[in-house]
Every structure is written in C-alpha cells, then in structure tokens.
Scaffold this active site. Structure first.
Site, PDB file in Angstrom:
ATOM      1  CE  LYS A  58      -4.330  -1.768   1.719  1.00  0.00           C
ATOM      2  NZ  LYS A  58      -5.343  -1.777   2.768  1.00  0.00           N
ATOM      3  CE  LYS A  77      -5.311  -8.422  -2.266  1.00  0.00           C
ATOM      4  NZ  LYS A  77      -5.753  -8.137  -0.967  1.00  0.00           N
ATOM      5  CE  LYS A 119     -12.682  -4.533  -0.656  1.00  0.00           C
ATOM      6  NZ  LYS A 119     -12.645  -4.069   0.688  1.00  0.00           N
TER       7      LYS A 119
HETATM    8  P1  TYM Z   1     -10.439  -6.518   2.869  1.00  0.00           P
HETATM    9  O1  TYM Z   1     -11.535  -5.548   3.023  1.00  0.00           O
HETATM   10  O2  TYM Z   1      -9.305  -6.186   1.966  1.00  0.00           O
HETATM   11  O3  TYM Z   1     -11.006  -7.913   2.419  1.00  0.00           O
HETATM   12  C1  TYM Z   1     -12.099  -8.519   3.073  1.00  0.00           C
HETATM   13  C2  TYM Z   1     -11.942 -10.031   3.065  1.00  0.00           C
HETATM   14  O4  TYM Z   1     -11.857 -10.505   1.725  1.00  0.00           O
HETATM   15  C3  TYM Z   1     -10.705 -11.340   1.580  1.00  0.00           C
HETATM   16  N1  TYM Z   1     -10.190 -11.159   0.207  1.00  0.00           N
HETATM   17  C4  TYM Z   1      -9.964 -12.174  -0.645  1.00  0.00           C
HETATM   18  N2  TYM Z   1     -10.123 -13.495  -0.528  1.00  0.00           N
HETATM   19  C5  TYM Z   1      -9.814 -14.262  -1.609  1.00  0.00           C
HETATM   20  N3  TYM Z   1      -9.356 -13.755  -2.780  1.00  0.00           N
HETATM   21  C6  TYM Z   1      -9.182 -12.425  -2.937  1.00  0.00           C
HETATM   22  N4  TYM Z   1      -8.752 -11.947  -4.103  1.00  0.00           N
HETATM   23  C7  TYM Z   1      -9.489 -11.556  -1.825  1.00  0.00           C
HETATM   24  N5  TYM Z   1      -9.446 -10.223  -1.659  1.00  0.00           N
HETATM   25  C8  TYM Z   1      -9.872  -9.992  -0.392  1.00  0.00           C
HETATM   26  C9  TYM Z   1      -9.732 -10.820   2.621  1.00  0.00           C
HETATM   27  O5  TYM Z   1      -8.772 -11.789   2.963  1.00  0.00           O
HETATM   28  C10 TYM Z   1     -10.651 -10.494   3.762  1.00  0.00           C
HETATM   29  O6  TYM Z   1     -10.926 -11.641   4.534  1.00  0.00           O
HETATM   30  N6  TYM Z   1      -7.777  -5.815   7.014  1.00  0.00           N
HETATM   31  C11 TYM Z   1      -8.947  -6.467   6.483  1.00  0.00           C
HETATM   32  C12 TYM Z   1     -10.232  -6.038   7.174  1.00  0.00           C
HETATM   33  C13 TYM Z   1     -10.220  -6.230   8.639  1.00  0.00           C
HETATM   34  C14 TYM Z   1     -10.370  -7.463   9.327  1.00  0.00           C
HETATM   35  C15 TYM Z   1     -10.318  -7.130  10.709  1.00  0.00           C
HETATM   36  C16 TYM Z   1     -10.519  -8.791   8.901  1.00  0.00           C
HETATM   37  C17 TYM Z   1     -10.104  -5.242   9.576  1.00  0.00           C
HETATM   38  N7  TYM Z   1     -10.168  -5.796  10.814  1.00  0.00           N
HETATM   39  C18 TYM Z   1     -10.411  -8.137  11.674  1.00  0.00           C
HETATM   40  C19 TYM Z   1     -10.629  -9.777   9.883  1.00  0.00           C
HETATM   41  C20 TYM Z   1     -10.569  -9.435  11.244  1.00  0.00           C
HETATM   42  C21 TYM Z   1      -9.083  -6.077   5.024  1.00  0.00           C
HETATM   43  O7  TYM Z   1      -8.606  -5.068   4.590  1.00  0.00           O
HETATM   44  O8  TYM Z   1      -9.856  -6.907   4.307  1.00  0.00           O
END
Ligand code: TYM
Length: 334
Positions: free
Chosen positions: A115, A197, A200
């Site tokens: 990032k 990967k 978004k």
């Molecule tokens: P975020 O918002 O980027 O993604 C949300 C969830 O989607 C999963 N994910 C994927 N899984 C498979 N293939 C992909 N291409 C893919 N892109 C995203 C992510 O692994 C995630 O599970 N930091 C976290 C949000 C967060 C969080 C937490 C998660 C904040 N606090 C506490 C768990 C527990 C994040 O940015 O996810």
C-alpha cells in the site's frame, strides 16, 4: 465464549466495490460458520481512512456493505453486524496495543509495503499501524476464530503475537484467535493478470468481478479472462489463469477441481469460460436482488445499525475495562 458458543470476528473495508474475491474468500465462509459461533461482522470504516476517502462516498459504501452482509445471508438478528466506528473501544484498545507492538514487526507487513508503494504520496502512520487496529478488532471480542482470505494471514499472525505477549505479562487477558481459511476460494486472482490477487482497487475494471456487476458484464469479463496457449482445462500451477478459473468454478458450484477437469475434458477454453461465467451469475443474482430489496427499507437497516452497535459496544467495553485495569489506569469514580 459467549453463552455456550465460541466467538467469531471478521470484517471488510468499505473502500471500493466488493469483488468476487471478497465473497468467495471471506463472506461465503462467514455464512457457513454463522450458526456454529457467536458472530461479530464489522464494516471496518476506521481502516478505510488510511487511504484518502471522499466522505459522502465512504458513508454510502459503508452502508451498502452492511446491507450486503445481510443480503448475502447473514441474519442480523443472530449475528452482530455493525460499524467499527460506532464502537469507540476499537481505537482505545488499539492505542494500548500499539504500546505492545514493535516497529520491527510492523516493518515486515507485506500489505503495508504494497500500500505504501501504491500510495507513496500518503504513507501515514495509520497505514503503518493498521495491523494493530485489526488486532484490537479481534481481541476486543475475545474471538476464537477469524475467517479471512489468504492475504490477511500475516495480520492474524501479528494479532496472535500481540495477544500472547500481552498475556505473558498480565495473565490470560485475551483469547488467542485462530484464522479460518476456506479450502477453495482463499485466493482469487485477477482475471487479467493471474499472478496478482483480485482486488477492489485494481485500475483495470476487467480484472475484477464486482458483486454488483450485471450478468452481461460478468460474462464479458470471463470471455476476456487471460488464459494460456496450452488449450486444455487442467488444474496445475503452470496454467495460472485456468487454475484461477477452476477455483472460481469450484467455489461457486461446490464441485472439486478433479470433477471440473473431467467435465471439461476435450472441451475448449471458450466453453469452459462460459460455464464459469454462468456459475458466477447464478451466485450473484439472488444476492443482488436481495440487496436491492433491503436497500429500500431504510428504517429496517437503521434499526439493525442501532441495535447491533449497542450490542458490540457492550462486549467491547467488557474487554476494554479489563485491559485498562491490567495496564494500571485508575478506575473511574461513579
Ligand atoms: P479486505 O476488506 O481487503 O477484504 C475482506 C476479506 O476478503 C478477503 N479477500 C480475498 N479473498 C480471496 N481472494 C481475494 N482476491 C481476496 N481479496 C480480499 C480478505 O482476505 C478479507 O478476509 N484488514 C482487512 C479487514 C479487517 C479485518 C479485521 C478482517 C479489519 N479488521 C479483523 C478480519 C478481522 C481487510 O482489509 O480486508
């Protein structure tokens, strides 16, 4: 434990539109686990501002995301679906945990490096301590299990390290959480570059399937998906584009990679891509319909936001009080 159930926590950022990766890697597993655990599903809007956001857009996206959790099948009467920013315990605990986290640990975080490279004009301290806020999210609810995609495993590892460090000083304060990563769909790749990967924030709209894409758009994106010149549907790493499409197909249909390879034996990529696209459309259609219906009912969603925000605050405060006492803050005079 809450009652006789173990606790599950997870969250998603309200930045950009959710992708098929978010759904197959996380949301789908949330639903399958939700009966077994006492669940907290957060819209992590505090994390979102580590990158500059337009306020009105962020507010809308956060609400859409919360609505989408419900549309995808999470019952808001049983699961605590809430906004992270509505529970002040997240930031309060994050500050305390910051004092138990080493810069050396944060320096190793690959997501921070990615990032920071992408937003080199705004490498703020929040982006750096992002994993500590994530640890606070999880530890605040004494979560036993955290379902995430593969890309969040490093953040789960640091959460466990922080919890264990704190516990070794103050006794058993935090439950040390386990990650839960699904067998299929844990890492959905870009349709345009299968070494990256699906994300978004990809600049190329053809690289990601968004959960709100209509059927024509989904089919068009799969038709254009990058494959290879091998010409056979095989599940092997040397064919990363096809490998990814098989993963998507399996996650959407419940079939295994072996069954899929057999099904498309002797068939061309065109036919296979069409089937993958259709399997995705079948998954997205009911979700989109339910989302449209729920979005119209403002009063219902407002009620969920209020009730669940209060429920989350109650549990958060219980842990926070305990932690404040352990580190030596004076008790409030009531
Ligand atoms: P975020 O918002 O980027 O993604 C949300 C969830 O989607 C999963 N994910 C994927 N899984 C498979 N293939 C992909 N291409 C893919 N892109 C995203 C992510 O692994 C995630 O599970 N930091 C976290 C949000 C967060 C969080 C937490 C998660 C904040 N606090 C506490 C768990 C527990 C994040 O940015 O996810």
């Amino acid at each position: 434990m809450i009652g006789d159930k173990k606790v599950l926590f997870s969250g998603m950022q309200a930045t950009g539109s959710l992708t098929l990766g978010n759904y197959l890697g996380a949301l789908k597993n949330w639903i399958s686990l939700s009966d077994e655990y006492e669940c907290f599903y957060s819209v992590v809007d505090l994390h979102s501002i580590t990158i500059r956001q337009d306020p009105a857009t962020l507010r809308k996206r956060a609400r859409d995301l919360l609505t989408l959790y419900i549309a995808a099948g999470l019952d808001p009467e049983k699961n605590c679906i809430y906004y992270q920013s509505h529970v002040s315990g997240h930031t309060e605990l994050a500050w305390i945990l910051n004092c138990f986290t080493y810069m050396g640990e944060l320096n190793r975080m690959t997501q921070f490096k990615d990032k920071a490279a992408k937003h080199s004009d705004n490498i703020n301290a929040g982006l750096y301590t992002y994993p500590v806020l994530m640890a606070a999210d999880i530890l605040l609810y004494q979560a036993d299990v955290v379902p995430v995609g593969n890309d969040q495993l490093q953040h789960l590892e640091i959460t466990r390290d922080i919890a264990q460090r704190f516990n070794s000083i103050y006794g058993d304060v935090f439950t040390v959480p386990e990650p839960y990563v699904g067998k299929v769909g844990a890492r959905i790749m870009s349709l345009q570059d299968p070494s990256k990967k699906m994300s978004k924030s990809d600049d190329n709209p053809n690289a990601s399937i968004y959960l709100m894409d209509d059927a024509d758009t989904v089919m068009r994106k799969f038709k254009r998906a990058v494959t290879d010149s091998e010409g056979c549907v095989a599940y092997r790493r040397q064919q990363p584009g096809i490998y990814n499409l098989i993963d998507i197909y399996c996650a959407c249909t419940g079939k295994t990679p072996e069954e899929t390879v057999r099904e498309f034996d002797g068939k061309g990529y065109g036919e296979f891509k069409l089937a993958v696209g259709e399997s995705v459309v079948d998954v997205l259609r009911p979700l989109q319909e339910k989302f449209a219906e729920l979005s119209k009912d403002r009063a219902y969603i407002d009620g969920i936001i209020k009730k669940n925000g209060e429920k989350a605050s109650y549990y958060a405060l219980k842990t926070l009080r305990k932690v404040q006492k352990k580190v030596g803050f004076p008790e409030k005079i009531r």
